[in-house]
Design an enzyme around this catalytic site. Sequence first.
Site, PDB file in Angstrom:
ATOM      1  N   SER A  21     -25.747   8.762  18.729  1.00 31.15           N
ATOM      2  CA  SER A  21     -27.012   9.379  18.341  1.00 31.15           C
ATOM      3  C   SER A  21     -27.663   8.542  17.252  1.00 31.15           C
ATOM      4  O   SER A  21     -27.348   7.351  17.113  1.00 31.15           O
ATOM      5  CB  SER A  21     -26.774  10.823  17.878  1.00 31.15           C
ATOM      6  OG  SER A  21     -28.001  11.513  17.768  1.00 31.15           O
ATOM      7  N   ASN A  22     -28.565   9.094  16.482  1.00 36.49           N
ATOM      8  CA  ASN A  22     -29.207   8.354  15.388  1.00 36.49           C
ATOM      9  C   ASN A  22     -29.526   9.317  14.247  1.00 36.49           C
ATOM     10  O   ASN A  22     -29.297  10.523  14.364  1.00 36.49           O
ATOM     11  CB  ASN A  22     -30.463   7.637  15.898  1.00 36.49           C
ATOM     12  CG  ASN A  22     -31.474   8.619  16.461  1.00 36.49           C
ATOM     13  OD1 ASN A  22     -32.028   9.439  15.747  1.00 36.49           O
ATOM     14  ND2 ASN A  22     -31.677   8.561  17.769  1.00 36.49           N
TER      15      ASN A  22
END
Length: 208
Positions: A21-22
């Site tokens: 993810s980020n």
Amino acid sequence: MKILITAGPTREYVDDVRFLSNASSGRMGYAIAAAAVAAGHDVILVTGPVDLPVPEGVKVTHIETTDELRMSCLELFPACDGVIATAAVCDYRPARRVVGKMTKTGEPIVLQLVETSDVLAELGEQKGDRWVVGFALESQDPRTNAMRKLRMKNCDCIVLNDTSAISSLENTVEVLSPEAATIAEFGGLKTDIARQLITFIQTKIAGR
Ligand code: CTP
């Protein structure tokens, strides 16, 4: 107007408990959703997992993966007047998701990644008389990259910001037109930028 807003990160699962993810906080998208409701618009927010309350009056769809974001947006966009895409979408996902939890082998492993769908490009392709506002988060050659994205995704304008925006309460943005002109610049708290951006879209982008 009826406005579709995407926000937050997406997640791409490696196995049933691990994902890529980020660091997107979702703050810009949520602030835009709140500002749009306050300005009297009907807002549908499609959001990845974030630690923020959904603004009052906003209809929400929660998603995790880019595929889920895509499915929701394709379903909702036809009934909207436009889309503001602030989501920080994972560009790659593991080629396969392992069922259950992977166990250690004591050896290095290689994760094969494949590109995810470009959701905004798909919406841009089928926009008809709807408007499309993209965001571009750039660390190098910002204008060139933002303009490439605007064209590739058929945007009516693109909001350019840099990586200092991630997880911050503040931001500085430049809005670029399809002719590569700077048509607006906003700075300060994301909530203030959101209000200015909604006024700008109402007056300069919608119904052009
Ligand atoms: N976007 C999207 N679907 C993707 C990737 C991006 O809808 N798979 C949208 C984002 O919400 C944003 C715009 O496209 O409005 C630009 O996103 P950004 O991450 O800056 O660019 P990418 O197209 O992913 O290009 P790159 O990662 O190569 O910079």
